[in-house]
Design an enzyme around this catalytic site. Sequence first.
Site, mmCIF file in Angstrom:
data_model
loop_
_atom_site.group_PDB
_atom_site.id
_atom_site.type_symbol
_atom_site.label_atom_id
_atom_site.label_comp_id
_atom_site.label_asym_id
_atom_site.label_seq_id
_atom_site.Cartn_x
_atom_site.Cartn_y
_atom_site.Cartn_z
ATOM 1 N N LEU A 56 50.190 39.614 -65.164
ATOM 2 C CA LEU A 56 50.404 39.243 -66.405
ATOM 3 C C LEU A 56 48.959 38.825 -67.178
ATOM 4 C CD1 LEU A 56 51.978 37.305 -68.425
ATOM 5 C CD2 LEU A 56 51.206 35.253 -67.079
ATOM 6 N N TYR A 57 47.772 38.703 -66.302
ATOM 7 C CA TYR A 57 46.493 38.916 -66.929
ATOM 8 C C TYR A 57 46.173 40.017 -67.612
ATOM 9 C CZ TYR A 57 41.513 39.890 -66.864
ATOM 10 O OH TYR A 57 40.473 40.187 -67.348
#
Length: 326
Positions: A158-159
């Site tokens: 997700l980063y």
Amino acid sequence: MGRVLVTGAAGFIGAHLCQALLARGEEVVGLDNLNPYYDPALKEARLEALTGNAPPGAFRLHRIDLADTEALLAMMKSEPGIDRVAHLGAQAGVRWSLEAPFAYTAANVTGHLGILEGVRRSEGRIRHTVYASTSSVYGSRTDGPFRETDRVDRPASLYAATKAAGELMSKVYTDLYKLPLTGLRFFTVYGPWGRPDMAYWLFTDAMLKGRPIQLFNEGRMKRDFTFVGDIVAGVLAALDNPPADGGHRLYNIGNSRQEELLEMVSILEELLGVEAVRVLRPMQPGDVPATFADVSAMKRDFGWEPTTDLRTGLGHFVRWWRGHFG
């Protein structure tokens, strides 16, 4: 000469950049919320170190959360001297994005959009914005070197997805509003005043305290380790040279050399005089097996190239560690 807004000013790279800007006579407006992702005392110590050498009034800090859009926009409007932005503030860390996903959308999506809006509303007063992206946008790959033209639509965390979103939003704002924007994809930055969640810091702390170190993917991870001084030199080179056509540009900024995590461990063993107790672990979710930067575009456009090899850079880090922690 105007002022530079540096977001993430109390962060690892941000504090180094502020110090470099102050050293060349710039005025710096810092922004940071000093969040507790890691010990805020380290962030306070970075700020103390950089302001200790600054002329009176050359640096001031706004303690604002990037995701607080109203406060962010008000600050950017109330600081009329800002004519450049170095947007380094973000929620970093691949693994923590599995545990606290909304912290990443808040800082890296909402916060990035807030910066873009603040620049747009300056109506041309802010003449260039450089922002930090990441090598993580390239996803899980074992080939290389990675080039800016490679596809980045397969993030492994997700980063990475939030940072890729920042790149896309920047492109849209340039197309719509002609904002001069430069994105820099950082590759595994290390050095003095670093982040406690990074491998070299965790290894050093564990080895000096006689604890085992955790080697994920059994230590076979390959990384393009980039010294923070080289990163700062690249940020300054980009900041000083806005795109002539007012467009959006993306650059890799790395050491352009791929090295195994095990090599880092071996160098730390030599520098620290301690043999590491190694625990081999499987690959962690969200991690990527390798990073490797093609930096030919940075060399071509700015004359920038990395100058610090891993052994030299880790030597700087270890000397700082001994001086800071005793």
